[in-house]
Design a protein around this motif. Structure first.
Motif, PDB file in Angstrom:
ATOM      1  N   ARG A 116      39.725  40.698  36.261  1.00  0.00           N
ATOM      2  CA  ARG A 116      38.530  41.050  35.484  1.00  0.00           C
ATOM      3  C   ARG A 116      38.713  40.674  34.015  1.00  0.00           C
ATOM      4  N   ALA A 117      39.396  39.549  33.792  1.00  0.00           N
ATOM      5  CA  ALA A 117      39.679  39.145  32.405  1.00  0.00           C
ATOM      6  C   ALA A 117      38.411  39.100  31.564  1.00  0.00           C
ATOM      7  N   SER A 118      37.303  38.700  32.181  1.00  0.00           N
ATOM      8  CA  SER A 118      36.072  38.544  31.403  1.00  0.00           C
ATOM      9  C   SER A 118      35.522  39.899  30.951  1.00  0.00           C
ATOM     10  N   ASP A 179      34.218  48.237  34.200  1.00  0.00           N
ATOM     11  CA  ASP A 179      32.842  47.761  34.012  1.00  0.00           C
ATOM     12  C   ASP A 179      31.888  48.883  33.578  1.00  0.00           C
ATOM     13  N   MET A 180      32.417  50.040  33.256  1.00  0.00           N
ATOM     14  CA  MET A 180      31.582  51.182  32.867  1.00  0.00           C
ATOM     15  C   MET A 180      31.721  51.425  31.369  1.00  0.00           C
ATOM     16  N   LYS A 271      28.189  43.357  35.048  1.00  0.00           N
ATOM     17  CA  LYS A 271      28.186  42.727  36.385  1.00  0.00           C
ATOM     18  C   LYS A 271      29.507  42.007  36.650  1.00  0.00           C
ATOM     19  N   HIS A 272      29.871  42.007  37.918  1.00  0.00           N
ATOM     20  CA  HIS A 272      31.093  41.296  38.286  1.00  0.00           C
ATOM     21  C   HIS A 272      30.978  40.758  39.703  1.00  0.00           C
ATOM     22  N   SER A 330      35.918  44.997  56.505  1.00  0.00           N
ATOM     23  CA  SER A 330      35.360  43.659  56.630  1.00  0.00           C
ATOM     24  C   SER A 330      34.831  43.216  55.281  1.00  0.00           C
ATOM     25  N   VAL A 331      34.672  41.945  55.169  1.00  0.00           N
ATOM     26  CA  VAL A 331      34.219  41.421  53.891  1.00  0.00           C
ATOM     27  C   VAL A 331      32.707  41.493  53.835  1.00  0.00           C
ATOM     28  N   ARG A 332      32.231  42.224  52.875  1.00  0.00           N
ATOM     29  CA  ARG A 332      30.801  42.224  52.634  1.00  0.00           C
ATOM     30  C   ARG A 332      30.594  42.123  51.159  1.00  0.00           C
ATOM     31  N   HIS A 333      29.438  41.720  50.787  1.00  0.00           N
ATOM     32  CA  HIS A 333      29.254  41.521  49.360  1.00  0.00           C
ATOM     33  C   HIS A 333      28.462  42.652  48.760  1.00  0.00           C
TER      34      HIS A 333
END
Ligand code: BGC
Length: 336
Positions: A116-118, A179-180, A271-272, A330-333
């Motif tokens: 999360r460098a950004s 991100d908060m 956002k990330h 499982s991978v979900r977005h």
């Protein structure tokens, strides 16, 4: 005037007794556990925390430089954050305390981290400004998970707590997503007699509390409260569930989550990229019918690979073990 403002906020403090939160006042309270007639905080260790111990007065209960609503700057780089006035007085590793008064509270900010460098620069820039205006004795610990296994936020929080406390003592710990970003500096990061949920109203949820028992995003607990619940569960790999599990631990220990009203406990979320969801989380949460006594700080295994004192934070890289293959993840977005 300031005292009147403080009392008004205090009066609005909401106690959520592990039951529905309706945005109404349930119990009037004073943040920090109550002030005595002289305005001293009557809960917790007396926070004689700065290097100037005994030489300067205790900071006022209401920090005088609060601004109320504050702007959130996204896209600040770490280098930019380092080149602003906020670094003044910050000790290597991200430690700061007011020089003109003794801070009332020592607060360690624990931030779980990976890729999360950004967001790091914005977080550091924002939080140092925010915490300094609150006249806290604080430091920021960024705990990075080594490798590319599923993210385990709760283990990182346990590591952060354990490592920070080795160089404490800290009165309380803010477990804080990167991100908060708080939008109102009257939302005081003071320790309280009950665990506090901080991220009450967040922009990614249209500034509404997600659900009554929501404890995610950012929360604040004293050392005693953390020890009582044995820290966080180590079992949650992938996104979600660990905060619900913490709510249960708190309830099992007959503690009650406190919240400020959303008007103050307001956060802008940055956002990330999507994360891997733990689809199995509800089942794991429901199995926590008291197992927290042997799943948490006392069963935590990790290896610190590296501790680096950066200008604005302490970076801890840790190996926290492996998820093994969790078939049900499982991978979900998921977008913030
Ligand atoms: C997850 C929590 C999360 C919440 C709000 C729940 O389904 O289990 O970890 O904080 O959703 O997004």
């Amino acid at each position: 005037m300031l005292m009147a403002t403080f009392l008004l906020f205090s009066y609005c403090l909401i106690v959520v007794k592990n039951k529905a939160y309706h945005g109404e006042l349930e119990t009037p309270g004073i943040l920090g556990g109550g002030l005595d007639h002289e305005g001293n905080v009557a809960f917790g260790r007396e926070s004689h925390v700065s290097d100037d111990k005994g030489q300067v007065p205790i900071c006022p209960p209401v920090p005088p430089d609060l601004r109320g609503r504050i702007n959130v700057l996204e896209n600040v780089t770490v280098e930019e954050a380092e080149s602003t006035g906020v670094t003044e007085g910050v000790k290597q590793g991200g430690f700061w305390w007011p020089s003109h008064c003794q801070a009332r509270w020592r607060v360690a900010i624990i931030v779980p981290y990976r890729n999360r460098a950004s967001q790091l620069g914005s977080f550091l820039h924002h939080m140092h400004n925010f915490l300094q205006r609150q006249e806290l004795n604080y430091s920021i610990y960024v705990i990075e998970q080594e490798g590319d296994d599923l993210f385990n936020r709760a283990r990182l929080l346990n590591v952060g707590y354990s490592e920070a406390q080795r160089e404490g003592p800290w009165d309380c710990f803010a477990f804080h997503d990167i991100d908060m970003l708080p939008e109102d500096d009257r939302h005081l990061y003071h320790c309280s007699p009950q665990p506090r949920h901080l991220a009450v109203a967040t922009s990614n949820h249209k500034y509404k509390l997600v659900y009554d028992r929501y404890f995610g995003g950012a929360c604040l607990m004293t050392d005693k409260q953390i020890k009582a619940v044995n820290g966080w569960s180590n079992r949650y790999w992938g996104w979600g569930g660990e905060d619900d599990d913490m709510w249960r631990r708190i309830a099992f220990e007959d503690m009650h989550v406190w919240r400020y009203p959303g008007k103050l406990a307001r956060y802008k979320t940055i956002k990330h990229r999507p994360q891997v969801l733990n689809k199995n989380r509800f089942e794991i949460v429901s199995r926590n019918t008291g197992r927290y006594t042997h799943d948490g700080l006392n069963s935590l295994n990790y290896t610190v690979r590296n501790i680096t004192r950066k200008l604005l934070y302490t970076h801890i890289l840790a190996n926290i073990g492996s998820s093994r293959k969790i078939a049900s993840s499982s991978v979900r977005h998921r977008k913030r």
